[in-house]
Scaffold this motif. Structure first.
Motif, PDB file in Angstrom:
ATOM      1  N   ILE A 267      96.237 -12.415 -13.473  1.00 54.85           N
ATOM      2  CA  ILE A 267      97.012 -13.367 -12.675  1.00 54.85           C
ATOM      3  C   ILE A 267      98.383 -12.762 -12.400  1.00 54.85           C
TER       4      ILE A 267
ATOM      5  N   ILE B  30      92.889 -15.846 -17.007  1.00 49.97           N
ATOM      6  CA  ILE B  30      91.645 -15.400 -16.391  1.00 49.97           C
ATOM      7  C   ILE B  30      90.957 -14.420 -17.329  1.00 49.97           C
TER       8      ILE B  30
ATOM      9  N   VAL C 144      95.522 -13.868  -7.809  1.00 56.63           N
ATOM     10  CA  VAL C 144      94.686 -13.140  -8.754  1.00 56.63           C
ATOM     11  C   VAL C 144      94.484 -11.730  -8.216  1.00 56.63           C
TER      12      VAL C 144
ATOM     13  N   TYR D 276      90.382  -8.504 -13.933  1.00 54.45           N
ATOM     14  CA  TYR D 276      91.125  -9.529 -13.209  1.00 54.45           C
ATOM     15  C   TYR D 276      92.387  -9.890 -13.987  1.00 54.45           C
TER      16      TYR D 276
END
Length: 831
Positions: A348, A359, A388, A346
């Motif tokens: 951002i 994250i 995201v 993940y």
């Protein structure tokens, strides 16, 4: 010789084999030409035909070395044919192989199974020959008819248990029991039938193959085993086929290799497949036996699916007071793959709002945790929105054509309001004030406000410290700091004050800030010369020569550094020396003329004015002492006056110590000399025990006889110091007893006597001399010690001899002696 049964027996063997096959599959009563055993019968017939062809030239060697054991008729015929040249024309009757018998396995008949027959050439058929059998299984499995030589099997045999048996046969005479022929060995083989099905010894099996594999991809290979005889017939020839698992997989009928039969098999649709494989003997023909096994085939995952968010917008909330690093919430993208192919990373997407958060990817849960990166403030911003992105960490390039392996979602974070303490306008405050600032003067101010919706008023206070002096106070409403005690920069250059701001609506909420107040210096002390400078100038010094470098100090502590200025006093003009300022807080004393003369003036005092750069300006005047000395042409000192040599230039430390040491030695010698001289004066009168000298005193006056004690003092003649001591004793007696002056001797009479004696000694300078023998001294060394009353001076302190003067003229001399000693004792006590 012993022979086996004829050709008829061999034919019977094949027919019986066919019958047993029919019985194995159906029953004992099934017809010979039943459809299911026709192939087996055809096979046996084919074998019989081949045997007939081979029989034309096949001749088996006889057992052992006795060819003579062939039938005599057969042997004679062979010789006759050779003799007449008929070998190529007539067929020779060969002997049958007798040393190998066959018996069918799994015989199901009620009667014992016939195996074969033994026969000897010596047997004439008159029952005179008896046949015996020995070896493996004789009696329990095999039996022989003694008179006929027929061999039978008593029970059913299994080739897989034991394929053959070794036995020994012999023909003996019935009457005598003697062997007619040597014992012969033969073998009974168990004839195989197809009574064992193929078996998979390692089943069930497990295998795997990557999903989306192309057709024909190898999966695994399985192998079945058959216990039947692979060298006889097709009983052990196995053929593989797939019973369950089509159309996904296929199997090679000969090798048992399983391959993919259907393209694009997707693990996410179906992961596990169960395939049933059959192995059949007899080459897969009807009547063959079969065995099955199961193969569990798993499709291995490949990264053929991208991650996908379950929703497009995630709503999260967080308190504005949450510390940096706090977890805001979680987002998750689902990936249908498994293992590493399902790992999601993940990130951002850069943009508005994303800078406040970060994250973190969790590999175990495949979730993304949103973390607070910076401090939040509800009053500044109430919500944040950012995107995201979820993507696979490991990509398979074979499936990139299926589309991008990533997905995005929107995250909205709402900041929750929390009642907070007042906030100062600065993180810290810095102020300045002079050390002579009067009490009550405002130094500066701090400002704090309540940023919450209520906007509560704020009150200020100073956090008092017990371990330090508190010089400042603060206005509780305005926040202005003022001086409450006198400041001294020389003691404290700065003060740290902690100001507390408290909300009126909620006094429990407060905040603090540090205020640093620097105390500025006030120029209150004038600069001074750093040292008491004493230098010299040479008589041959030139104009403009620097004779001394000077510097200054100041008790004030400036903010940056000191700056001093040097000059000569303006009100007086010095014709001899001047001051040159170098601009680096130092100056030089410079000569303004040459030709100094030490005899004219040996010392000069040069005034120096020192100023600082403070406000207000402070200055002082110092003096530099300059002595005039004689120097070499190179400027080195030769001579100067005492003070100039010692102080300004000075001698070396070693030279000064040498001079001081010489002075001390001279003083010690002088003291020793004076001590020795004083010691010699004490021994001038009597220098030895044997030194006895007569002193003659000539005088013309007539004495007064024994009672005349006032004429002179005999002690004067005894010791040169006696004159002074006698005078002192007489003075003390006159003071203590003035009423007895007429009795004791006076100083005036003593002086007359001394003058008279001295005059007489000068007149009588030539012999014969008059002598006066005195006995004031007694020889030292007497064991009995002195008995004289003259030296009996040490008496009891309690005795009082002052009344001796009252005893008459005879005791007045003795009374004077004791009085003298009393006076000496009193002087010692007073000292």
């Amino acid at each position: 010789m012993l022979v086996v049964l004829c050709r008829r027996r061999f034919v019977e063997f094949f027919i019986l084999d066919s019958l047993l096959l029919c019985h194995h599959h159906k029953s004992h009563l099934c017809p010979l030409l039943h459809l299911k055993v026709v192939p087996m019968l055809m096979g046996n017939c084919l074998l019989l035909f081949l045997w007939c062809l081979i029989d034309k030239s096949f001749v088996s060697p006889l057992h052992s070395s006795s060819q003579s054991r062939m039938g005599k008729e057969q042997y004679r015929n062979m010789l006759a044919h050779r003799k007449h040249g008929m070998m190529g024309v007539h067929r020779v009757k060969r002997g049958w192989v007798w040393n190998q018998f066959f018996v069918l396995e799994e015989y199901m008949g009620s009667d014992p199974q016939y195996v074969g027959k033994l026969h000897s050439d010596l047997d004439k058929g008159n029952s005179m020959v008896k046949y015996t059998l020995s070896g493996e299984g004789v009696g329990s499995i095999f039996t022989i008819e003694p008179s006929t030589g027929d061999i039978h099997a008593l029970r059913s045999l299994d080739r897989e248990e034991k394929p053959y048996y070794t036995l020994r046969a012999q023909a003996v005479d019935v009457l005598t029991g003697r062997p007619l022929e040597p014992e012969s060995e033969f073998i009974i083989k168990v004839q195989d039938i197809n009574d064992n099905e193929p078996r998979f010894l390692e089943g069930p099996y497990s295998a795997s193959v990557p999903e989306m594999s192309p057709v024909g991809s190898y999966v695994t290979q399985i192998t079945a085993t058959d216990a039947d005889d692979p060298t006889y017939g097709n009983s052990a020839r196995i053929v593989y086929s797939i019973l369950h698992g089509q159309p996904y997989f296929s199997v090679d009928p000969k090798t048992g290799i399983i391959r993919v039969a259907l393209p694009n098999m997707d693990r996410e649709v179906k992961e596990m497949y169960q395939v049933v494989i059959q192995a059949k003997d007899m080459g897969g023909q009807l009547g063959g036996l079969a065995g099955t096994t199961t193969i569990n085939i798993t499709l291995r995952d490949v990264n053929d699916n991208p991650p996908r968010f379950s929703k497009s917008i995630f709503h999260l909330r967080i308190l504005e007071t949450s510390p940096v690093g706090s977890s805001v919430g979680r987002v998750k993208a689902h990936d249908l793959d498994s293992g590493k192919n399902a790992e999601v990373e993940y990130s951002i997407v850069p943009g508005d709002g994303g800078s406040m958060f970060d994250i973190y990817s969790n590999k175990n849960t495949h979730e993304g945790t949103v973390i607070l990166k910076k401090r939040l403030d509800y009053e500044t911003r109430k919500a944040y929105t950012f995107k995201v992105e979820a993507s696979n960490a490991v990509l398979d390039h074979r499936f990139l054509h299926l589309g991008p392996f990533k997905d995005t979602a929107t995250v909205k974070v709402n900041v929750l309001d929390v009642e907070e303490p007042p906030v100062f306008s600065r993180l810290s405050y810095s102020m300045e004030t002079y050390e002579d600032t009067p009490v009550g003067i405002i130094v500066g101010a701090v400002t704090a406000e309540d940023l919450d919706v209520g906007n509560s008023p704020v009150r200020y206070s100073v956090e008092w410290r017990k371990d330090s002096e508190n010089h400042f106070d603060i206005d509780p409403v305005e926040g202005t700091l003022s001086v409450i005690e006198a400041l001294d920069r020389e003691r404290h250059t700065e003060h740290n004050v902690t100001v507390v701001a408290t909300k009126v609506n909620n006094p429990l909420l407060s905040s603090k800030v540090t205020v640093t107040i620097k105390v500025l210096d006030v120029n209150e002390f004038p600069p001074e010369l750093a040292f008491v400078y004493e230098t010299f100038v040479c008589e041959n010094a030139k104009v403009g020569q620097v004779i001394q470098i000077i510097s200054a100090t100041d008790r004030d502590i400036p903010a940056v550094e000191h700056r001093f200025y040097f000059k000569s006093p303006s009100q007086t003009r010095n014709r001899n020396f001047t001051i040159r300022d170098y601009g680096n807080n130092t100056a030089g004393v410079v000569t303004r003329r040459g030709g100094f003369r030490r005899l004219e003036q040996s010392m000069y005092l040069v005034p120096v004015v020192v100023e600082d750069g403070g406000y207000p300006l402070q200055s002082s005047t110092g003096m530099v002492s300059v002595r005039v000395c004689t120097c070499n042409t190179d400027g080195s000192l030769l001579s100067c006056n005492a003070e100039a040599v010692i102080f300004p230039m000075g001698l070396s430390t070693g030279a000064l110590m040498a001079i001081m040491l010489c002075i001390v030695i001279l003083l010690v010698m002088a003291v020793l000399y004076m001590g020795l001289r004083k010691h010699k004066k004490k021994d001038t009168l009597m220098s030895s025990k044997e030194d006895i000298r007569d002193n003659v005193i000539h005088y013309d006056d007539e004495g007064g006889g024994e009672e005349d004690t006032q004429a002179f003092d005999i002690g004067t003649l005894r010791n040169p110091k006696g004159i002074k001591e006698t005078a002192q004793l007489q003075k003390i007696r006159s003071e203590d007893e003035p009423n007895r002056a007429s009795v004791c001797m006076s100083n005036e009479d003593s002086e007359d006597i001394r003058a008279y004696i001295h005059h007489c000694l000068l007149e009588n300078s030539s012999p014969p001399y008059d002598s006066l023998v005195t006995y004031a001294y007694e020889g030292e060394g007497s064991v009995a010690e002195s008995l004289s009353s003259i030296e009996s001076w040490v008496l009891e302190p309690k005795e009082d001899y002052r009344n001796l003067c009252d005893w008459g003229p005879r005791f007045k001399t003795l009374a004077g002696i004791f009085k003298e000693h009393e006076c000496k004792d009193m002087e010692k006590t007073e000292n």
